[in-house]
Scaffold this motif. Structure first.
Motif, PDB file in Angstrom:
ATOM      1  N   THR A  13       0.852  -1.193   0.000  1.00  0.00           N
ATOM      2  CA  THR A  13       0.000   0.000   0.000  1.00  0.00           C
ATOM      3  C   THR A  13       0.888   1.243   0.000  1.00  0.00           C
ATOM      4  N   VAL A  62      -7.166   3.116   1.074  1.00  0.00           N
ATOM      5  CA  VAL A  62      -7.029   2.100   2.112  1.00  0.00           C
ATOM      6  C   VAL A  62      -7.443   2.593   3.494  1.00  0.00           C
ATOM      7  N   CYS A  68     -10.009  -1.503   1.061  1.00  0.00           N
ATOM      8  CA  CYS A  68      -9.143  -2.612   1.476  1.00  0.00           C
ATOM      9  C   CYS A  68      -9.706  -3.957   1.042  1.00  0.00           C
ATOM     10  N   SER A 119      -6.227  -2.703   6.360  1.00  0.00           N
ATOM     11  CA  SER A 119      -5.447  -3.508   5.417  1.00  0.00           C
ATOM     12  C   SER A 119      -5.172  -4.893   5.990  1.00  0.00           C
TER      13      SER A 119
END
Length: 258
Positions: A13, A62, A68, A119
């Motif tokens: 990410t 995210v 996510c 996440s």
């Protein structure tokens, strides 16, 4: 030499720039399938193109559950598994307490800390089904160890990541999933290029090894924590700062001589 991670899948990410980009490139070099995640699909895809055919870009926010969930689904759909999560997404706007608004604080906490929780939660089903996984958080020396004016919200988010990490590591250990963090010091990224040589020289003077870190320095630490050799390490931090947090004062550096 680390055992090969070729063919495994990593999600990175915040992977389109800075440390995240460095991590994505390094993991791609090691032969992993890389899902580069960014708010901008074009930026993420540009990094994926630089990695090669074993990488692809994906656009997601995210800091939201939906982003996510979609990210994790994309990794499984494209590569069949999720073996590693590098939770790197983060921002660091400066605002001193006399100027910081609740919205400023919430934005940083959401982007840096909430996104870590979301996440990790999103990849758990795939990692649990596989019976193993590696989660590597990008924290910072700022917050967990040091402070810097204007970064109270940033420091809180980065210290919060480590509190999250320790309990997550306990909960996920029986599932074969490890959770660790890298704490970068001053790293040379795109954001520093325009600051000028005098600014950079001043920063380097505060570091015992006399240079700024590179994104590869951070990526190498993350790669180790993702390796089979690190299977017995969980809930731990690796500080990668060239010794920056060691001197008790500038006088200690001046006493080095040379």
């Amino acid at each position: 030499m680390l055992k090969s991670l070729q063919g495994r899948t990593v999600i990175v990410t915040g992977g389109s720039r800075g440390i995240g980009k460095g991590i994505a490139l390094r993991f791609g070099e090691a032969g992993l399938n890389v899902l580069v995640v960014s708010r901008s699909e074009s930026d993420a895809s540009a990094v994926a193109k630089a990695i090669g055919p074993n990488a692809s870009g994906f656009a997601a926010d995210v800091s939201t559950p939906e982003g996510c969930t979609a990210m994790a689904k994309a990794a499984v759909d494209r590569y069949g598994s999720i073996n590693v999560l590098c939770a790197n997404a983060g921002i660091f706007p400066a605002a001193k307490l006399s100027e910081m608004t609740p919205a400023d604080f919430d934005h940083v906490i959401s982007t840096n800390l909430r996104s870590t929780f979301l996440s990790v939660s999103a990849v758990l089903p795939a990692m649990t089904a596989a019976g193993s996984g590696r989660i590597v958080l990008t924290s910072s020396i700022t917050g967990p160890v040091t402070g810097y004016p204007g970064w109270a919200h940033y420091g809180a988010s980065k210290a919060g990541q480590l509190g999250f990490m320790r309990t997550a590591a306990i909960e996920l250990a029986p599932k074969g999933i490890t959770v660790n963090a890298v704490l970068p010091g001053n790293i040379f990224t795109e954001g520093l290029e325009g600051m000028g040589p005098d600014y950079i020289a001043k920063m380097e003077a505060s570091i015992p090894v006399r240079r700024l870190g590179t994104v590869v320095d951070i990526a190498n630490a993350a790669l180790f924590l993702a390796s089979e050799e690190a299977a017995y390490i969980t809930g731990q931090t690796i500080t990668v700062d060239g010794g920056q947090i060691l001197p008790e004062s500038l006088g200690a550096l001046e006493a080095m001589g040379g």
